[in-house]
Design a protein around this motif. Structure first.
Motif, PDB file in Angstrom:
ATOM      1  N   HIS A  50      -8.958   2.731   0.728  1.00 21.40           N
ATOM      2  CA  HIS A  50      -7.529   2.772   0.382  1.00 21.40           C
ATOM      3  C   HIS A  50      -6.951   4.199   0.791  1.00 21.40           C
ATOM      4  CE1 HIS A  50      -4.375   3.585  -2.325  1.00 21.40           C
ATOM      5  NE2 HIS A  50      -4.952   4.485  -2.981  1.00 21.40           N
ATOM      6  N   GLN A  54      -3.674   4.616   3.574  1.00 26.15           N
ATOM      7  CA  GLN A  54      -2.531   5.297   3.167  1.00 26.15           C
ATOM      8  C   GLN A  54      -2.395   6.274   4.316  1.00 26.15           C
ATOM      9  OE1 GLN A  54      -0.667   5.396   0.005  1.00 26.15           O
ATOM     10  NE2 GLN A  54      -1.379   3.491   0.033  1.00 26.15           N
ATOM     11  N   TRP A  59       1.629   6.869   4.228  1.00 25.65           N
ATOM     12  CA  TRP A  59       2.016   6.671   2.925  1.00 25.65           C
ATOM     13  C   TRP A  59       1.600   7.789   2.059  1.00 25.65           C
ATOM     14  CZ3 TRP A  59       0.555   0.885   3.575  1.00 25.65           C
ATOM     15  CH2 TRP A  59       1.632   0.165   4.064  1.00 25.65           C
ATOM     16  N   ASP A  61       0.474   7.266  -1.533  1.00 27.59           N
ATOM     17  CA  ASP A  61      -0.411   7.037  -2.558  1.00 27.59           C
ATOM     18  C   ASP A  61       0.465   7.017  -4.057  1.00 27.59           C
ATOM     19  OD1 ASP A  61      -2.533   5.414  -3.987  1.00 27.59           O
ATOM     20  OD2 ASP A  61      -3.893   7.349  -3.788  1.00 27.59           O
ATOM     21  N   HIS A  65      -2.300  -0.305  -5.928  1.00 27.08           N
ATOM     22  CA  HIS A  65      -2.600  -0.910  -4.630  1.00 27.08           C
ATOM     23  C   HIS A  65      -3.737  -2.036  -5.040  1.00 27.08           C
ATOM     24  CE1 HIS A  65      -5.983   2.189  -5.100  1.00 27.08           C
ATOM     25  NE2 HIS A  65      -6.928   1.201  -4.516  1.00 27.08           N
ATOM     26  N   GLY A  75      -9.115  -2.413  -6.909  1.00 28.53           N
ATOM     27  CA  GLY A  75      -8.035  -1.457  -6.655  1.00 28.53           C
ATOM     28  C   GLY A  75      -7.976  -0.726  -7.904  1.00 28.53           C
ATOM     29  N   TYR A 106      -4.818  -6.208   1.746  1.00 30.78           N
ATOM     30  CA  TYR A 106      -4.672  -5.019   1.142  1.00 30.78           C
ATOM     31  C   TYR A 106      -3.009  -5.149   0.806  1.00 30.78           C
ATOM     32  CZ  TYR A 106      -3.585  -0.177   0.314  1.00 30.78           C
ATOM     33  OH  TYR A 106      -3.288   1.238  -0.045  1.00 30.78           O
ATOM     34  N   TYR A 108       0.204  -2.861  -1.314  1.00 31.06           N
ATOM     35  CA  TYR A 108       0.300  -1.697  -1.708  1.00 31.06           C
ATOM     36  C   TYR A 108       1.768  -1.649  -2.146  1.00 31.06           C
ATOM     37  CZ  TYR A 108       1.809   3.316  -1.782  1.00 31.06           C
ATOM     38  OH  TYR A 108       2.263   4.489  -2.197  1.00 31.06           O
ATOM     39  N   HIS A 109       2.095  -1.100  -3.268  1.00 35.25           N
ATOM     40  CA  HIS A 109       3.349  -0.939  -4.189  1.00 35.25           C
ATOM     41  C   HIS A 109       4.124  -2.413  -4.255  1.00 35.25           C
ATOM     42  CE1 HIS A 109       7.374  -0.040  -5.185  1.00 35.25           C
ATOM     43  NE2 HIS A 109       7.514   1.260  -4.425  1.00 35.25           N
ATOM     44  N   GLU A 145       7.496   5.728   3.002  1.00 31.71           N
ATOM     45  CA  GLU A 145       7.453   5.479   1.629  1.00 31.71           C
ATOM     46  C   GLU A 145       8.591   5.318   0.865  1.00 31.71           C
ATOM     47  OE1 GLU A 145       4.747   5.151  -1.680  1.00 31.71           O
ATOM     48  OE2 GLU A 145       3.710   6.108  -0.140  1.00 31.71           O
TER      49      GLU A 145
END
Length: 199
Positions: A50, A54, A59, A61, A65, A75, A106, A108-109, A145
């Motif tokens: 992870h 990122q 990104w 973090d 996630h 996660g 995966y 994210y956000h 991001e």
């Protein structure tokens, strides 16, 4: 009674060489595709993967996630009535049989819904002197991001192609002068991946 030969043979067990996975990471829905080739050891914790993802997409973090391995979600731990995400700090890649799976996801956000498709391109062995994780290839800069998800990212790219427009100026001021959507800076990425090992 064990003979001397049997005793010495038991000590000479060969250590199994550690595998290295070449993962192709693609941000789902981007056109043209934003991707990276990331080399990782099978002993890597999923939480470390992870952190590496990122880094390779630049990104920070800031958001939640989750990985999806054939239905298993790992996660930031979450338990709801119909949804369970287990802690990714307790699992190594070698525990997940990703060589046979061939692919995993995966996310994210969850608000902006960035999704990365991870494909196992190649399985090799550790190379002496090579630092892992290592980003071997890639194309284009990652979506910044907090840029607002796929649609906002596409709008942003359109706006910065017109730097004299009001929206173009606003985006460029927010992004900073160094942002180039066409450039994947492998040297910068690998320097940052090297720092992950020390933290």
């Amino acid at each position: 009674m064990i003979s001397l030969l049997e005793g010495s043979a038991a000590k000479v067990r060969k250590k199994v060489p550690e595998k290295v996975f070449a993962l192709r990471l693609e941000i789902v829905g981007t056109a043209p595709v934003i991707w990276r080739r990331l080399l990782v050891r099978e002993s890597m914790w999923v939480s470390q993967l992870h952190e590496a993802i990122q880094v390779v997409f630049d990104w920070f973090d800031y958001q939640t996630h989750a990985f999806v391995f054939d239905g298993l979600r790992l996660g930031n731990p979450v338990r709801r009535d119909d949804w369970l995400v287990e802690d990714d700090r307790d699992v190594r890649l070698s525990d997940l049989n990703i060589e046979q799976l061939g692919r995993f996801g995966y996310e994210y956000h969850f608000g902006e819904s960035w999704r990365v498709s991870a494909t196992v391109e190649h399985v090799g062995l550790l190379e002496k002197g090579q630092v892992y994780p290592h980003c071997a290839a890639g194309e284009r800069a990652g979506p910044p991001e907090d840029c607002g998800g796929l649609e906002s990212f596409a709008d942003m790219l359109h706006c910065i192609r017109e730097p004299d427009s009001e929206l173009g100026r606003e985006w460029l001021e927010w992004l900073g002068e160094s942002y180039d959507p066409q450039h994947c800076d492998l040297e910068k990425i690998n320097k940052a991946l090297g720092k992950l090992l020390k933290s």
